[in-house]
Design a protein around this motif. Structure first.
Motif, PDB file in Angstrom:
ATOM      1  N   GLN A 293      11.443   7.782   2.301  1.00 29.61           N
ATOM      2  CA  GLN A 293      12.100   6.539   1.904  1.00 29.61           C
ATOM      3  C   GLN A 293      12.329   5.639   3.106  1.00 29.61           C
ATOM      4  N   THR A 294      12.730   6.231   4.230  1.00 33.49           N
ATOM      5  CA  THR A 294      12.969   5.437   5.437  1.00 33.49           C
ATOM      6  C   THR A 294      11.679   4.827   5.971  1.00 33.49           C
ATOM      7  N   VAL A 295      10.603   5.619   5.966  1.00 35.80           N
ATOM      8  CA  VAL A 295       9.322   5.158   6.512  1.00 35.80           C
ATOM      9  C   VAL A 295       8.767   4.006   5.690  1.00 35.80           C
ATOM     10  N   PHE A 296       8.765   4.135   4.373  1.00 32.66           N
ATOM     11  CA  PHE A 296       8.147   3.111   3.529  1.00 32.66           C
ATOM     12  C   PHE A 296       9.083   1.943   3.240  1.00 32.66           C
ATOM     13  N   ALA A 297      10.321   2.038   3.678  1.00 30.06           N
ATOM     14  CA  ALA A 297      11.206   0.873   3.605  1.00 30.06           C
ATOM     15  C   ALA A 297      11.002  -0.049   4.804  1.00 30.06           C
ATOM     16  N   ASP A 298      10.312   0.453   5.847  1.00 29.26           N
ATOM     17  CA  ASP A 298      10.039  -0.319   7.055  1.00 29.26           C
ATOM     18  C   ASP A 298       8.595  -0.811   6.998  1.00 29.26           C
ATOM     19  N   TYR A 299       8.404  -2.140   6.873  1.00 27.73           N
ATOM     20  CA  TYR A 299       7.055  -2.673   6.724  1.00 27.73           C
ATOM     21  C   TYR A 299       6.265  -2.661   8.027  1.00 27.73           C
ATOM     22  N   THR A 300       6.919  -2.275   9.135  1.00 28.47           N
ATOM     23  CA  THR A 300       6.206  -2.192  10.418  1.00 28.47           C
ATOM     24  C   THR A 300       5.740  -0.776  10.746  1.00 28.47           C
ATOM     25  N   SER A 301       6.066   0.218   9.937  1.00 26.05           N
ATOM     26  CA  SER A 301       5.647   1.597  10.215  1.00 26.05           C
ATOM     27  C   SER A 301       4.146   1.736   9.974  1.00 26.05           C
ATOM     28  N   TRP A 302       3.509   2.646  10.743  1.00 27.77           N
ATOM     29  CA  TRP A 302       2.058   2.807  10.612  1.00 27.77           C
ATOM     30  C   TRP A 302       1.691   3.416   9.266  1.00 27.77           C
ATOM     31  N   GLN A 303       2.561   4.281   8.708  1.00 25.85           N
ATOM     32  CA  GLN A 303       2.270   4.856   7.390  1.00 25.85           C
ATOM     33  C   GLN A 303       2.241   3.778   6.317  1.00 25.85           C
ATOM     34  N   TYR A 304       3.214   2.872   6.392  1.00 25.87           N
ATOM     35  CA  TYR A 304       3.266   1.776   5.424  1.00 25.87           C
ATOM     36  C   TYR A 304       2.008   0.922   5.511  1.00 25.87           C
ATOM     37  N   ASN A 305       1.597   0.575   6.706  1.00 19.80           N
ATOM     38  CA  ASN A 305       0.468  -0.335   6.875  1.00 19.80           C
ATOM     39  C   ASN A 305      -0.867   0.323   6.561  1.00 19.80           C
ATOM     40  N   VAL A 306      -1.007   1.629   6.838  1.00 19.30           N
ATOM     41  CA  VAL A 306      -2.243   2.327   6.469  1.00 19.30           C
ATOM     42  C   VAL A 306      -2.401   2.353   4.953  1.00 19.30           C
ATOM     43  N   LEU A 307      -1.337   2.729   4.245  1.00 17.91           N
ATOM     44  CA  LEU A 307      -1.405   2.741   2.780  1.00 17.91           C
ATOM     45  C   LEU A 307      -1.615   1.334   2.237  1.00 17.91           C
ATOM     46  N   PHE A 308      -0.964   0.353   2.841  1.00 15.80           N
ATOM     47  CA  PHE A 308      -1.102  -1.039   2.435  1.00 15.80           C
ATOM     48  C   PHE A 308      -2.552  -1.498   2.576  1.00 15.80           C
ATOM     49  N   ALA A 309      -3.184  -1.168   3.709  1.00 18.39           N
ATOM     50  CA  ALA A 309      -4.576  -1.571   3.952  1.00 18.39           C
ATOM     51  C   ALA A 309      -5.529  -0.892   2.965  1.00 18.39           C
ATOM     52  N   VAL A 310      -5.291   0.389   2.694  1.00 12.13           N
ATOM     53  CA  VAL A 310      -6.158   1.115   1.743  1.00 12.13           C
ATOM     54  C   VAL A 310      -6.056   0.500   0.353  1.00 12.13           C
ATOM     55  N   LEU A 311      -4.840   0.184  -0.077  1.00 15.29           N
ATOM     56  CA  LEU A 311      -4.657  -0.426  -1.402  1.00 15.29           C
ATOM     57  C   LEU A 311      -5.346  -1.789  -1.481  1.00 15.29           C
ATOM     58  N   ILE A 312      -5.272  -2.560  -0.389  1.00 16.10           N
ATOM     59  CA  ILE A 312      -5.921  -3.875  -0.386  1.00 16.10           C
ATOM     60  C   ILE A 312      -7.426  -3.730  -0.528  1.00 16.10           C
ATOM     61  N   ILE A 313      -8.020  -2.771   0.182  1.00 18.84           N
ATOM     62  CA  ILE A 313      -9.463  -2.550   0.086  1.00 18.84           C
ATOM     63  C   ILE A 313      -9.858  -2.141  -1.331  1.00 18.84           C
ATOM     64  N   VAL A 314      -9.079  -1.246  -1.934  1.00 22.30           N
ATOM     65  CA  VAL A 314      -9.375  -0.800  -3.302  1.00 22.30           C
ATOM     66  C   VAL A 314      -9.256  -1.956  -4.288  1.00 22.30           C
ATOM     67  N   PHE A 315      -8.179  -2.729  -4.190  1.00 20.29           N
ATOM     68  CA  PHE A 315      -7.978  -3.835  -5.120  1.00 20.29           C
ATOM     69  C   PHE A 315      -8.984  -4.967  -4.888  1.00 20.29           C
ATOM     70  N   THR A 316      -9.474  -5.108  -3.662  1.00 18.24           N
ATOM     71  CA  THR A 316     -10.501  -6.129  -3.412  1.00 18.24           C
ATOM     72  C   THR A 316     -11.770  -5.803  -4.185  1.00 18.24           C
ATOM     73  N   PHE A 317     -12.204  -4.549  -4.137  1.00 16.66           N
ATOM     74  CA  PHE A 317     -13.376  -4.143  -4.903  1.00 16.66           C
ATOM     75  C   PHE A 317     -13.120  -4.280  -6.405  1.00 16.66           C
ATOM     76  N   PHE A 318     -11.906  -3.896  -6.841  1.00 11.28           N
ATOM     77  CA  PHE A 318     -11.588  -3.955  -8.273  1.00 11.28           C
ATOM     78  C   PHE A 318     -11.573  -5.393  -8.777  1.00 11.28           C
ATOM     79  N   TYR A 319     -10.867  -6.278  -8.058  1.00 12.17           N
ATOM     80  CA  TYR A 319     -10.746  -7.655  -8.535  1.00 12.17           C
ATOM     81  C   TYR A 319     -12.072  -8.400  -8.430  1.00 12.17           C
TER      82      TYR A 319
END
Length: 437
Positions: A293-319
C-alpha cells in the motif's frame, strides 16, 4: 521577429479568422469565470481539498474547479465519459455501427444520444462528488437541501460547458471540447512555474533555467510523438469517365505512431488505484500488504512506474486494435479503386496494414510510456509536484495536440487567402489530419 509580427498581421487581416479568434477568447473567458464561482452554500475557506491520483488529474483538467467546489466542478468530463462509452458501443453493437454509417443524420443521432447520456452521467457523478468530496463542515445550509440543489447546478454547469465547447467549434477556432480541457491545464502553469522558482530561490536560478530548457525539449519530443506517421503509398487505378481519364494518382495512408492518443494513460491511471486499494484491505493483518500500500501510494516509486508503463503499453495495443480497423481500411480502398503497390487488394492488403500497424505501435507505446513516467522522474530530481506534472503525462499530450490542431486551422485560413503559412518550411499538421497526397 519581423516574420512573427507579419504573420500576426496576416492573421488579424482575415475578418473571419479574426472573428473566430475573438469568439474563442470570449467563450474561454466565460469558462474561466464560471470555474471561480463556488457552489451556493459552501464556505471556500473550509474546503482544503487536495485531490490525489485520478481525481488530481481531473482537477488539473478543470483548472482547479474540482478542488474549489465550483459550479463547473465536473466540467466537461462527464461528456467525455459519455462520448467514450458511445464510441465503444459503435465498435461492439451493430445498431450503433449502422447509425455511424448513416452519414450526417446518423452522426446527429449519436450526438443527441451522447448529450442525453451526459445528463445521467453528470447526475451520478454529482451525487458522488457531493457525498464523498465536500466535507460537512464546509456546508453552511441544510445538507439535504444543499445536495439536491447542487446536483441540478452541477448538471447545468456541465451542460453549459458542453454548449461552450460546441460554440467554440462552430464559431471559434479549434476543437471546443479539447480547447476547454487545455485551458484548464494551462491555467495552472503560471502558478506552477512561480512555485518552482520560489522553491529554487536566488541561488538556484541557473538550475531553474536548465529545468525550463529541459521542459522545452520534452515538449518537442511530445510534438514528435503526436505528429509521427508511417505513410503507406496508395495507387489509384485510372478510370475513363466520359471523354476524360480520372484517377491514376498516388496518395498515402498515414498510420500514426501513437494512434491511441492519451487514452492508454487515462486507462492505466484508473487501474493504478487497484493495488493500493486491495492492499489497504489487508494492511492491518499483513506487513507485506502494508508495504504494498505504501509503495503504490507513492507515484515516484519504481514499482509504481514499472507497472504503470506496462499497463500503458498493453492499453496502447488494445486501444489501437479497436480504433484502427485494417479490414475496413482495405475494403474502403478496394471500393474506391485503390491498392498498395505490390500487395493484392482485399485480405492481403488488410494483413499488410495490420503488420505495419503492429510494428509502429510498439515504439509508439514505449515512447508513450516514457512520456507518462517523466513527471515522476522530474519529481525525483527535486522539482515541485505541480511543476513536474507538466513534464509529461496526459496534460502535456493534450496541450500539444490541441495547439497543433488549432495552428493547423489557422494555417489553413492563411493559405486559403494566399498568405504564407505559420512556418517558413513545411506544414503544421494536427492529430486529426486526414489522408494527404
Amino acid at each position: 521577429m519581423k516574420r512573427f509580427i507579419t504573420t500576426l498581421q496576416n492573421i488579424f487581416s482575415i475578418e473571419e479568422l479574426r472573428t473566430r479568434i475573438l469568439n474563442t477568447l470570449l467563450f474561454v473567458t466565460v469558462f474561466r469565470l464560471g470555474s471561480q464561482i463556488v457552489l451556493p452554500g459552501v464556505d471556500p475557506s473550509r474546503l482544503n481539498l487536495t485531490p490525489q491520483g485520478l481525481l488530481g488529474l481531473l482537477d488539473t483538467f478543470l483548472g482547479g474547479a474540482y478542488s474549489k467546489a465550483s459550479i463547473f466542478a465536473l466540467g466537461i468530463m462527464p461528456y467525455i465519459s459519455a462520448s467514450i462509452a458511445i464510441q465503444l458501443l459503435t465498435l461492439a453493437l451493430p445498431y450503433f455501427q449502422k447509425m455511424q454509417k448513416e452519414g450526417e443524420s446518423g452522426r446527429k443521432r449519436l450526438n443527441q444520444i451522447t448529450r442525453v447520456l451526459t445528463i445521467f452521467v453528470t447526475a451520478a457523478q454529482a451525487i458522488t462528488y457531493l457525498t464523498t468530496t465536500i466535507p460537512n463542515e464546509a456546508i453552511l445550509v441544510s445538507p439535504t437541501t444543499f445536495k439536491v440543489v447542487s446536483v441540478f447546478i452541477l448538471t447545468a454547469g456541465t451542460i453549459f460547458c458542453m454548449w461552450l465547447g460546441e460554440r467554440i467549434t462552430d464559431k471559434g477556432i479549434g476543437n471546443g471540447i479539447s480547447m476547454l480541457i487545455m485551458i484548464g491545464i494551462v491555467s495552472r502553469f503560471p502558478g506552477a512555474v512561480y512555485g518552482e522558482a520560489l522553491s529554487r530561490g536566488s541561488g538556484g536560478a541557473l538550475l531553474f533555467v536548465l529545468e525550463i530548457v529541459a521542459l522545452f525539449f520534452v515538449v518537442m519530443g511530445a510534438v514528435v510523438l503526436t505528429q509521427a506517421v508511417r505513410r503507406i503509398p496508395i495507387q489509384y487505378a485510372k478510370q475513363v469517365v466520359g471523354n476524360k481519364v480520372v484517377g491514376g494518382q498516388r496518395q498515402y495512408l498515414p498510420l500514426k505512431l501513437n494512434a491511441a492518443g492519451v487514452m492508454p494513460i487515462i486507462f492505466a491511471q484508473a487501474l493504478m488505484f487497484v493495488p493500493s486499494l486491495v492492499a489497504s484491505l489487508f494492511a492491518e493483518k499483513s506487513d507485506f500488504a502494508g508495504s504494498v500500500q505504501t509503495v503504490f501510494a507513492d507515484y515516484t516509486s519504481w514499482q509504481y512506474n514499472v507497472l504503470f508503463a506496462v499497463l500503458i503499453i498493453v492499453f496502447t495495443f488494445f486501444y489501437t486494435a479497436i480504433s484502427v480497423n485494417p479490414n475496413q481500411i482495405a475494403d474502403d480502398m478496394k471500393r474506391s479503386g485503390g491498392f498498395i503497390p505490390g500487395v493484392k487488394p482485399g485480405f492481403m492488403t488488410s494483413e499488410y496494414i495490420g503488420q505495419v500497424l503492429d510494428r509502429i505501435t510498439l515504439p509508439g507505446a514505449l515512447m508513450l510510456a516514457v512520456v507518462a513516467i517523466l513527471p515522476a522522474i522530474a519529481a525525483l530530481l527535486g522539482m515541485t509536484r505541480n511543476f513536474s506534472q507538466f513534464f509529461g503525462g496526459t496534460s502535456l499530450l493534450i496541450m500539444v495536440g490541441v495547439v497543433l490542431d488549432t495552428l493547423q486551422q489557422v494555417e489553413s485560413y492563411l493559405l486559403m487567402r494566399r498568405y504564407e503559412g505559420l512556418m517558413k518550411s513545411g506544414r503544421v499538421t494536427g492529430r486529426t489530419e486526414s489522408v494527404t497526397a
